[in-house]
Write an enzyme that holds these catalytic residues in place. Structure first.
Site, PDB file in Angstrom:
ATOM      1  N   ARG A 182       0.849  -1.211   0.000  1.00  0.00           N
ATOM      2  CA  ARG A 182       0.000   0.000   0.000  1.00  0.00           C
ATOM      3  C   ARG A 182       0.882   1.258   0.000  1.00  0.00           C
ATOM      4  NH1 ARG A 182      -2.214   2.242   4.528  1.00  0.00           N
ATOM      5  NH2 ARG A 182      -2.220   0.244   5.612  1.00  0.00           N
ATOM      6  N   TYR A 225     -16.993  15.832 -14.313  1.00  0.00           N
ATOM      7  CA  TYR A 225     -17.372  14.423 -14.268  1.00  0.00           C
ATOM      8  C   TYR A 225     -18.289  14.212 -13.045  1.00  0.00           C
ATOM      9  CZ  TYR A 225     -17.050   9.500 -13.225  1.00  0.00           C
ATOM     10  OH  TYR A 225     -17.368   8.205 -12.911  1.00  0.00           O
ATOM     11  N   ASP A 283      -7.991  17.770 -14.293  1.00  0.00           N
ATOM     12  CA  ASP A 283      -8.299  16.391 -14.658  1.00  0.00           C
ATOM     13  C   ASP A 283      -8.075  16.299 -16.165  1.00  0.00           C
ATOM     14  OD1 ASP A 283      -9.563  14.087 -15.606  1.00  0.00           O
ATOM     15  OD2 ASP A 283     -11.102  14.106 -14.056  1.00  0.00           O
ATOM     16  N   LYS A 341      -9.145   5.068 -18.779  1.00  0.00           N
ATOM     17  CA  LYS A 341      -9.472   5.510 -20.153  1.00  0.00           C
ATOM     18  C   LYS A 341      -8.235   5.388 -21.049  1.00  0.00           C
ATOM     19  CE  LYS A 341     -13.226   7.015 -17.994  1.00  0.00           C
ATOM     20  NZ  LYS A 341     -13.901   6.058 -17.171  1.00  0.00           N
TER      21      LYS A 341
HETATM   22  C1  LIG Z   1     -13.132  12.990 -16.605  1.00  0.00           C
HETATM   23  C2  LIG Z   1     -13.179  11.826 -15.644  1.00  0.00           C
HETATM   24  N1  LIG Z   1     -12.519  11.936 -14.476  1.00  0.00           N
HETATM   25  C3  LIG Z   1     -12.543  10.933 -13.577  1.00  0.00           C
HETATM   26  C4  LIG Z   1     -13.251   9.775 -13.807  1.00  0.00           C
HETATM   27  C5  LIG Z   1     -13.277   8.699 -12.745  1.00  0.00           C
HETATM   28  O1  LIG Z   1     -12.410   7.668 -13.105  1.00  0.00           O
HETATM   29  P1  LIG Z   1     -12.576   6.146 -12.598  1.00  0.00           P
HETATM   30  O2  LIG Z   1     -13.802   5.595 -13.216  1.00  0.00           O
HETATM   31  O3  LIG Z   1     -11.310   5.501 -13.083  1.00  0.00           O
HETATM   32  O4  LIG Z   1     -12.659   6.200 -11.107  1.00  0.00           O
HETATM   33  C6  LIG Z   1     -13.940   9.609 -15.018  1.00  0.00           C
HETATM   34  C7  LIG Z   1     -14.698   8.374 -15.284  1.00  0.00           C
HETATM   35  O5  LIG Z   1     -15.455   8.266 -16.214  1.00  0.00           O
HETATM   36  C8  LIG Z   1     -13.902  10.677 -15.953  1.00  0.00           C
HETATM   37  O6  LIG Z   1     -14.566  10.592 -17.126  1.00  0.00           O
END
Ligand SMILES: Cc1ncc(COP(=O)(O)O)c(C=O)c1O
Length: 433
Positions: A99, A152, A224, A249
Site C-alpha cells: 500500500r 465528471y 483532470d 481511459k
Molecule cells: C473525466 C473523468 N474523471 C474521472 C473519472 C473517474 O475515473 P474512474 O472511473 O477511473 O474512477 C472519469 C470516469 O469516467 C472521468 O470521465
C-alpha cells in the site's frame, strides 16, 4: 540519450546531515530522495514512444526477462534502510508494504512522470481514488474550491455530497469565463479544479490562462486531464500544479482496468501520498502490470485515435442527418484556435447531434455494428453512448438544454479501428434512421 541515474541507496548521505536536528519538523530543509530504491534511467531527452516503452520499466535482474516482472507481494524485507526511512520520513522512497509502494507501482509512476514531464507521479486503484486523495491533500477544513460547472459526475458528487460534511464549499463556474472564475475566488479559496476537455461538448480549457489566475491569487491549479493525454499536451508545463487522470481511459487504453494517476512536483505528490495511505486506494501489482503494458503503446494509439476521429468527424459534419459535430480539430469547433495552438493530438472523442432528437439517436446506436454501446472512453474499441440516459441522466431535459446538451446528442469514443470501416458503418446506420 538515456543516462544512468545513481542508485539512490547512496542517498543516506543527505540523511546524516540532519543529525542533531529535531526529527519530523523540518519538511522543507529535509534532504529529498529521488525515488524508490531501484536503479533506473532518465529518458527525459527522448520522444514519447521511447519514454512510453522504456522509462521506469524494470527488466528482471534475476532471470534477465525483459519487462517489469509482477511483484505480487504485500510486504518487503525490513533492514536498517527501511527502518531509517520510516524514522526519517522518506518511507515513500523504500519498499516496505505494497500500500506504501511496490516496484510495479514505481515502474509505472516513473513512466507516467517521464511522459507528463513531471517530477513525480502516483498511481491509484481508480480515477476517483486519485481525485479524492489529491483534493483532500490540497485543501484544509473550511476551504473553498472554484471548479468547472462541467465536471465528471463522480467528482461533482464528491464536491457536492462529501465536502459540506467537512465544512468545505465549491463555486461552479464556466471554464471559459475567466472573469467569472476570478470573481468566484474567496479569501478561503485554495484550489482551482478543472477538466482539460469537458464532457460531452468537448470544450477545451485554457490551462495556461487558468494557471495565471491561480498564480495571481496564490492558489493551486488541479486539472483532470482524462479526456486528453500527455501526447496531446503536457499540462504541468502549461502551468497546472497537479494533473489527474482516470487511467481507466486512454492511459491504459484497453477497457480492461480501473486505475488512476496523479502527476506533479515531488513536493505536492509527497503531500498526496499520505492520503493514498489513509484512504487506501493503492493499485494492485497485477493491475500495475496491465497498466504499464497499456501505457507502452500510448503514443501510437493516440495517433490512430486522432486519425480515425478526425476522418469520422469530417464525414459526420457533411452528413445531412447530422446537425452539428464537436471535435477540437474541426474548424467549426468554438475552441479550434486554442486547440491548434496547444494540442499536438486531438484525441478520440467526437460528440455530435443527430436530427430527430433522442429517439433518432437511440435508433442510430442500435443500427451501428462497430461501436459498442457502453459508457467510458479511451479504449482501442469505439464506444458510443447518449448523455441523456447515461452521464447526464440525473439532469432534466431543461437543465441539459441550458448546458448546451441538445436532444439527439451522441458521445462517441473513437477507437483505433480503420476510419474507412467506421465511416461505412455510420453510412449504413444513418441511412436507416
Ligand atoms: C473525466 C473523468 N474523471 C474521472 C473519472 C473517474 O475515473 P474512474 O472511473 O477511473 O474512477 C472519469 C470516469 O469516467 C472521468 O470521465
Amino acid at each position: 540519450m538515456a543516462k544512468d541515474i545513481e542508485n539512490i541507496k547512496g542517498d543516506a548521505k543527505g540523511i546524516s546531515a540532519l543529525a542533531g536536528r529535531p526529527k519530523w519538523v523540518s519538511g522543507l530543509t529535509r534532504s529529498r530522495n529521488a525515488g524508490p530504491s531501484q536503479i533506473h534511467k532518465d529518458w527525459s531527452g527522448c520522444g514519447f514512444s521511447t519514454s512510453a516503452v522504456h522509462a521506469g520499466t524494470l527488466d528482471d535482474q534475476a532471470s534477465g526477462a525483459v519487462g517489469t516482472p509482477i511483484y505480487q507481494g504485500s510486504t518487503f524485507l525490513l533492514g536498517d534502510e527501511q527502518y531509517q526511512s520510516v524514522e526519517e520520513g522518506f518511507a515513500r522512497d523504500r519498499f516496505i508494504y505494497t500500500r506504501y509502494g511496490n516496484p510495479n507501482q514505481w515502474a509505472l509512476q516513473t513512466k507516467l512522470a517521464a511522459l507528463e514531464g513531471a517530477e513525480s507521479a502516483l498511481v491509484f486503484s481508480s480515477g476517483m481514488a486519485a481525485i479524492t486523495a489529491s483534493v483532500m491533500a490540497l485543501v484544509d477544513k473550511g476551504a473553498h474550491v472554484v471548479a468547472s460547472n462541467e465536471l465528471y459526475g463522480g467528482t461533482y458528487n464528491l464536491f457536492n455530497q462529501e465536502f459540506p460534511t467537512l465544512g468545505m464549499s465549491v463555486s461552479y463556474v464556466d471554464p471559459r469565463d475567466f472573469d467569472a472564475i476570478e470573481a468566484a475566488i474567496q479569501p478561503n479559496t485554495q484550489i482551482l479544479y478543472f477538466e482539460a476537455l469537458t464532457n460531452p461538448l468537448l470544450k477545451l480549457v485554457d490551462v495556461a490562462r487558468l494557471s495565471q489566475i491561480a498564480k495571481k491569487h496564490e492558489l493551486r491549479l488541479v486539472i483532470d486531464g482524462t479526456f486528453l493525454t500527455p501526447i496531446s499536451c503536457r499540462m504541468i508545463e502549461m502551468g497546472a500544479d497537479i494533473v489527474i487522470h482516470s487511467a481507466s481511459k486512454y492511459l491504459n487504453g484497453h477497457s480492461d482496468l480501473i486505475a488512476g494517476a496523479v502527476m506533479g512536483s515531488r513536493k505536492l505528490v509527497d503531500m498526496i501520498w499520505p492520503r493514498l495511505l489513509s484512504y487506501g486506494g493503492c493499485l494492485d501489482p497485477h493491475a500495475c502490470f496491465l497498466f504499464e503494458r497499456g501505457l507502452k503503446t500510448l503514443a501510437i494509439r493516440m495517433a490512430a485515435h486522432e486519425q480515425s476521429a478526425l476522418e469520422l468527424a469530417n464525414y459526420l459534419e457533411q452528413h445531412p442527418s447530422i446537425k452539428r459535430v464537436f471535435y477540437p480539430l474541426l474548424d467549426s469547433h468554438p475552441d479550434n484556435d486554442l486547440a491548434k495552438s496547444v494540442l499536438k493530438n486531438g484525441g478520440g472523442m467526437v460528440t455530435f447531434e443527430v436530427k430527430g432528437g433522442d429517439s433518432a439517436a437511440l435508433s442510430l446506436l442500435k443500427k451501428l455494428s462497430i461501436p459498442k454501446q457502453a459508457t467510458s472512453l479511451g479504449g482501442v474499441e469505439s464506444l458510443v453512448s447518449l448523455p441523456f440516459n447515461t452521464s447526464h441522466a440525473g439532469f432534466t431535459a431543461k437543465q441539459r438544454l441550458e448546458m448546451g446538451i441538445n436532444a439527439g446528442c451522441v458521445r462517441l469514443s473513437v477507437g483505433i479501428e480503420d476510419a474507412g470501416d467506421l465511416i461505412n458503418d455510420f453510412e449504413q446506420a444513418l441511412a436507416e434512421i
